[in-house]
Motif scaffolding. Structure first.
Motif, PDB file in Angstrom:
ATOM      1  N   TYR A   1     -28.968  31.246 -59.153  1.00 48.98           N
ATOM      2  CA  TYR A   1     -29.346  29.955 -58.584  1.00 48.98           C
ATOM      3  C   TYR A   1     -28.566  29.653 -57.309  1.00 48.98           C
ATOM      4  O   TYR A   1     -29.110  29.057 -56.370  1.00 48.98           O
ATOM      5  CB  TYR A   1     -29.120  28.836 -59.604  1.00 48.98           C
ATOM      6  CG  TYR A   1     -30.019  28.904 -60.815  1.00 48.98           C
ATOM      7  CD1 TYR A   1     -31.395  29.078 -60.681  1.00 48.98           C
ATOM      8  CD2 TYR A   1     -29.499  28.778 -62.101  1.00 48.98           C
ATOM      9  CE1 TYR A   1     -32.224  29.146 -61.788  1.00 48.98           C
ATOM     10  CE2 TYR A   1     -30.327  28.836 -63.221  1.00 48.98           C
ATOM     11  CZ  TYR A   1     -31.682  29.026 -63.062  1.00 48.98           C
ATOM     12  OH  TYR A   1     -32.503  29.092 -64.164  1.00 48.98           O
ATOM     13  N   CYS A   2     -27.296  30.062 -57.263  1.00 48.30           N
ATOM     14  CA  CYS A   2     -26.491  29.840 -56.053  1.00 48.30           C
ATOM     15  C   CYS A   2     -27.067  30.600 -54.862  1.00 48.30           C
ATOM     16  O   CYS A   2     -27.086  30.093 -53.738  1.00 48.30           O
ATOM     17  CB  CYS A   2     -25.040  30.289 -56.280  1.00 48.30           C
ATOM     18  SG  CYS A   2     -24.045  29.152 -57.248  1.00 48.30           S
ATOM     19  N   HIS A   3     -27.508  31.826 -55.118  1.00 46.77           N
ATOM     20  CA  HIS A   3     -28.064  32.638 -54.039  1.00 46.77           C
ATOM     21  C   HIS A   3     -29.445  32.139 -53.623  1.00 46.77           C
ATOM     22  O   HIS A   3     -29.682  31.852 -52.445  1.00 46.77           O
ATOM     23  CB  HIS A   3     -28.167  34.109 -54.469  1.00 46.77           C
ATOM     24  CG  HIS A   3     -26.902  34.877 -54.341  1.00 46.77           C
ATOM     25  ND1 HIS A   3     -25.842  34.729 -55.220  1.00 46.77           N
ATOM     26  CD2 HIS A   3     -26.495  35.806 -53.434  1.00 46.77           C
ATOM     27  CE1 HIS A   3     -24.856  35.538 -54.862  1.00 46.77           C
ATOM     28  NE2 HIS A   3     -25.233  36.201 -53.782  1.00 46.77           N
ATOM     29  N   TYR A   4     -30.343  32.057 -54.607  1.00 45.37           N
ATOM     30  CA  TYR A   4     -31.754  31.808 -54.304  1.00 45.37           C
ATOM     31  C   TYR A   4     -32.018  30.349 -53.959  1.00 45.37           C
ATOM     32  O   TYR A   4     -32.480  30.032 -52.866  1.00 45.37           O
ATOM     33  CB  TYR A   4     -32.606  32.230 -55.501  1.00 45.37           C
ATOM     34  CG  TYR A   4     -34.088  32.291 -55.231  1.00 45.37           C
ATOM     35  CD1 TYR A   4     -34.768  33.502 -55.231  1.00 45.37           C
ATOM     36  CD2 TYR A   4     -34.830  31.138 -54.987  1.00 45.37           C
ATOM     37  CE1 TYR A   4     -36.130  33.559 -54.989  1.00 45.37           C
ATOM     38  CE2 TYR A   4     -36.184  31.183 -54.743  1.00 45.37           C
ATOM     39  CZ  TYR A   4     -36.833  32.395 -54.747  1.00 45.37           C
ATOM     40  OH  TYR A   4     -38.175  32.440 -54.495  1.00 45.37           O
TER      41      TYR A   4
ATOM     42  N   LEU B   1     -23.226  24.042 -65.327  1.00 45.43           N
ATOM     43  CA  LEU B   1     -21.875  23.538 -65.116  1.00 45.43           C
ATOM     44  C   LEU B   1     -21.476  22.536 -66.208  1.00 45.43           C
ATOM     45  O   LEU B   1     -20.317  22.480 -66.623  1.00 45.43           O
ATOM     46  CB  LEU B   1     -21.770  22.875 -63.741  1.00 45.43           C
ATOM     47  CG  LEU B   1     -21.815  23.808 -62.536  1.00 45.43           C
ATOM     48  CD1 LEU B   1     -21.893  23.011 -61.236  1.00 45.43           C
ATOM     49  CD2 LEU B   1     -20.601  24.712 -62.513  1.00 45.43           C
ATOM     50  N   GLN B   2     -22.435  21.763 -66.651  1.00 44.12           N
ATOM     51  CA  GLN B   2     -22.148  20.729 -67.638  1.00 44.12           C
ATOM     52  C   GLN B   2     -22.063  21.263 -69.066  1.00 44.12           C
ATOM     53  O   GLN B   2     -21.282  20.752 -69.883  1.00 44.12           O
ATOM     54  CB  GLN B   2     -23.222  19.636 -67.575  1.00 44.12           C
ATOM     55  CG  GLN B   2     -23.224  18.843 -66.284  1.00 44.12           C
ATOM     56  CD  GLN B   2     -24.467  17.968 -66.157  1.00 44.12           C
ATOM     57  OE1 GLN B   2     -25.353  17.994 -66.998  1.00 44.12           O
ATOM     58  NE2 GLN B   2     -24.516  17.186 -65.082  1.00 44.12           N
TER      59      GLN B   2
ATOM     60  N   PHE C   1     -16.444  28.837 -59.426  1.00 43.50           N
ATOM     61  CA  PHE C   1     -17.292  30.024 -59.265  1.00 43.50           C
ATOM     62  C   PHE C   1     -18.456  29.715 -58.331  1.00 43.50           C
ATOM     63  O   PHE C   1     -18.792  30.519 -57.451  1.00 43.50           O
ATOM     64  CB  PHE C   1     -17.818  30.484 -60.626  1.00 43.50           C
ATOM     65  CG  PHE C   1     -18.850  31.586 -60.533  1.00 43.50           C
ATOM     66  CD1 PHE C   1     -18.466  32.894 -60.320  1.00 43.50           C
ATOM     67  CD2 PHE C   1     -20.213  31.303 -60.637  1.00 43.50           C
ATOM     68  CE1 PHE C   1     -19.413  33.913 -60.210  1.00 43.50           C
ATOM     69  CE2 PHE C   1     -21.157  32.304 -60.533  1.00 43.50           C
ATOM     70  CZ  PHE C   1     -20.757  33.617 -60.321  1.00 43.50           C
ATOM     71  N   VAL C   2     -19.078  28.564 -58.521  1.00 43.65           N
ATOM     72  CA  VAL C   2     -20.196  28.163 -57.667  1.00 43.65           C
ATOM     73  C   VAL C   2     -19.730  28.021 -56.225  1.00 43.65           C
ATOM     74  O   VAL C   2     -20.366  28.530 -55.291  1.00 43.65           O
ATOM     75  CB  VAL C   2     -20.802  26.839 -58.173  1.00 43.65           C
ATOM     76  CG1 VAL C   2     -21.814  26.291 -57.165  1.00 43.65           C
ATOM     77  CG2 VAL C   2     -21.463  27.048 -59.523  1.00 43.65           C
TER      78      VAL C   2
ATOM     79  N   GLU D   1     -19.601  29.988 -50.710  1.00 39.39           N
ATOM     80  CA  GLU D   1     -18.766  30.240 -49.529  1.00 39.39           C
ATOM     81  C   GLU D   1     -18.917  31.676 -49.037  1.00 39.39           C
ATOM     82  O   GLU D   1     -18.922  31.924 -47.831  1.00 39.39           O
ATOM     83  CB  GLU D   1     -17.297  29.944 -49.855  1.00 39.39           C
ATOM     84  CG  GLU D   1     -16.354  30.090 -48.676  1.00 39.39           C
ATOM     85  CD  GLU D   1     -16.705  29.169 -47.514  1.00 39.39           C
ATOM     86  OE1 GLU D   1     -16.466  29.560 -46.343  1.00 39.39           O
ATOM     87  OE2 GLU D   1     -17.221  28.057 -47.757  1.00 39.39           O
ATOM     88  N   THR D   2     -19.051  32.637 -49.946  1.00 43.35           N
ATOM     89  CA  THR D   2     -19.209  34.027 -49.507  1.00 43.35           C
ATOM     90  C   THR D   2     -20.529  34.243 -48.775  1.00 43.35           C
ATOM     91  O   THR D   2     -20.654  35.183 -47.981  1.00 43.35           O
ATOM     92  CB  THR D   2     -19.138  35.004 -50.695  1.00 43.35           C
ATOM     93  OG1 THR D   2     -20.230  34.757 -51.596  1.00 43.35           O
ATOM     94  CG2 THR D   2     -17.828  34.878 -51.441  1.00 43.35           C
ATOM     95  N   LEU D   3     -21.508  33.383 -49.057  1.00 40.72           N
ATOM     96  CA  LEU D   3     -22.806  33.485 -48.376  1.00 40.72           C
ATOM     97  C   LEU D   3     -22.824  32.730 -47.049  1.00 40.72           C
ATOM     98  O   LEU D   3     -23.745  32.901 -46.246  1.00 40.72           O
ATOM     99  CB  LEU D   3     -23.917  32.945 -49.274  1.00 40.72           C
ATOM    100  CG  LEU D   3     -24.320  33.845 -50.444  1.00 40.72           C
ATOM    101  CD1 LEU D   3     -25.065  33.043 -51.506  1.00 40.72           C
ATOM    102  CD2 LEU D   3     -25.142  35.013 -49.963  1.00 40.72           C
TER     103      LEU D   3
END
Length: 282
Positions: free
Chosen positions: A153-156, A214-215, A223-224, A229-231
């Motif tokens: 989900y973080c990427h897409y 997260l919840q 982690f998120v 940040e790496t992207l």
């Protein structure tokens, strides 16, 4: 998944069916006439932008398959099916725009016809963004854990659709809308407005899923943030090149600032725990 999130997915699906549009019904005649007035540099940059959008939509259509394969809830299956269909429809719009607007303009200028998938349009940073997204999505097929879901989900949804895509929409709408100072490309802007509306649902869905992870699971906020940040570096590198150099629209600094703000806003939305009913795309 919570009943609240299932209800949101159902509303997203209903919204998708009620807001259907066809990429083949948008009138492109005015764009074909107006594009002839663009200078050579501006025309080349526009071609690169259209090519990146088209390739991006093709990539994200394919990258959704692992999510569809690992989604078991009926409500989510319906929404993800509509999600894939809409991404394919977006790809069809940009393919049609290249065929019906870009290619005739190349012919009129005496240029060799180009392919929107040619390597010349894509930088190493662009390739990195989508290669990493493909890897993140495919991890779901090997090990569908909460952490791998969050990574997907973080990427897409958060980054590719929620930051990168939204910045590209802004670059086009703020330049080619008939009410701006730039050349008017109403067909392109109309198509982008439909794509942007669809992406609002997609981003809203992914952000809701990520917020619930997260919840309710052991996935940490850190982690998120680290994943996003790496992207940031490859996304910002592509965005910088999208800034208009020969047109009265957002320049590189404007678009980079827009992407940074959008990234910050997405993370803030996670702190609030949920998206609005149809997603937040502004």
């Amino acid at each position: 998944m919570s009943a609240e999130n299932r209800g949101r997915a159902e509303r997203y699906f209903r919204h998708a069916t009620e807001r259907h549009w066809s990429p083949y019904e948008i009138d492109l005649a005015a764009d074909r006439a107006a594009i002839s007035d663009l200078g050579r540099s501006a025309f080349t940059q526009l071609r690169a932008t259209i090519a990146m959008f088209g390739a991006g939509e093709e990539n994200v259509t394919e990258d959704l398959v692992p999510l569809a394969a690992t989604t078991t809830n009926k409500t989510d299956q319906r929404f993800v099916a509509s999600h894939i269909y809409e991404e394919a429809k977006h790809a069809a719009f940009f393919e049609r725009y290249w065929k019906d607007v870009i290619r005739p303009a190349e012919d009129a200028r005496g240029l060799d016809p180009t392919d929107p998938t040619a390597d010349r349009w894509f930088t190493a940073a662009y390739e990195e963004i989508f290669n990493r997204t493909e890897t993140a999505m495919n991890q779901l097929l090997d090990d569908d854990t909460p952490t791998n879901r969050a990574n997907a989900y973080c990427h897409y949804h958060l980054t590719v659709e929620g930051v990168f895509g939204q910045t590209g929409f802004h670059a086009i709408e703020a330049t080619f809308d008939p009410e701006t100072d730039g050349p008017s490309l109403p067909g392109l802007v109309e198509g982008i407005s439909h794509v942007r509306q669809d992406e609002g649902r997609h981003v809203g869905y992914g952000m809701n899923q990520l917020a619930e992870l997260l919840q309710r699971t052991a996935v940490e906020r850190s982690f998120v943030e680290e994943t996003v940040e790496t992207l940031a570096e490859p996304v910002d590198a592509v965005v910088e090149r999208m800034g208009w150099r020969r047109l009265p629209g957002p320049d590189s600094d404007d678009l980079t600032a827009f992407a940074v703000r959008k990234r910050r806003d997405r993370l803030a939305q996670l702190s609030r725990g949920a998206e609005s009913e149809h997603g937040t795309v502004n």
